[in-house]
Enzyme design. Sequence first.
Site, mmCIF file in Angstrom:
data_model
loop_
_atom_site.group_PDB
_atom_site.id
_atom_site.type_symbol
_atom_site.label_atom_id
_atom_site.label_comp_id
_atom_site.label_asym_id
_atom_site.label_seq_id
_atom_site.Cartn_x
_atom_site.Cartn_y
_atom_site.Cartn_z
ATOM 1 N N ASN A 72 47.025 44.877 36.242
ATOM 2 C CA ASN A 72 47.474 46.019 37.090
ATOM 3 C C ASN A 72 49.008 46.088 37.142
ATOM 4 O O ASN A 72 49.507 47.134 37.278
ATOM 5 C CB ASN A 72 46.826 46.282 38.255
ATOM 6 N N ASP A 97 41.246 45.905 26.143
ATOM 7 C CA ASP A 97 39.796 46.109 26.383
ATOM 8 C C ASP A 97 39.677 47.798 26.627
ATOM 9 O O ASP A 97 40.627 48.471 27.159
ATOM 10 C CB ASP A 97 39.353 45.356 27.498
ATOM 11 N N ASN A 118 44.255 50.858 34.299
ATOM 12 C CA ASN A 118 45.584 50.495 35.121
ATOM 13 C C ASN A 118 46.800 49.603 34.527
ATOM 14 O O ASN A 118 47.876 49.814 34.711
ATOM 15 C CB ASN A 118 45.362 49.712 36.456
#
Length: 194
Positions: A72, A97, A118
């Site tokens: 993130n 991913d 994120n």
Amino acid sequence: MAENTWLVVGLGNPGPAYARNRHNVGHMVVDELASRMGAGFRKHKTPAVVAEGFVAPGGPKLVLAKLNSYMNVSGGPVAALLRFYSLDPSRLIVVHDELDLPFDTVKLKQGGGHGGHNGLRDIAKAADSPDFLRVRVGIGRPPGRQDAADFVLKDFAGTERDLLPNLVGDAADAVALLATDGLQAAQLKVHSPS
């Protein structure tokens, strides 16, 4: 140097506890590329480990990176790598991913939104541009009502594990095609049904 150099960042979380998670497929792809190039990862002045090599003799140089930060907060380390290598975000390939693609699918794109990812959101903000190239590695949607955040932090399931080397290899091939042939030519090869 920057003219024929690409920064390839495989997204993931650091440490052995996350190593086989779906969220870490980006790390797996850059590991595969490093292995193909005979390059080893080493500590770097930026918050990352880096391996450098060439796709093929006389071909583009790849700077492969795995960040030392959590997914993130990928933006700061990616921006630091771009500065260190004097590269524009247009020379950045991010491998990540993708929940919105079925497992065992690889798609390429440039720019666009973050789709709730994120890591992508943070990179676009820190690089001051969403227009970097993306290798989207399909991991599929969580089964039933399983939370997406829990799903991505789980290891690949049994049948997926059997196919994972092929998926990682396909994504590594896609990175090499992007670097050598450009986006449109790579999309034609990667997105065509085999």
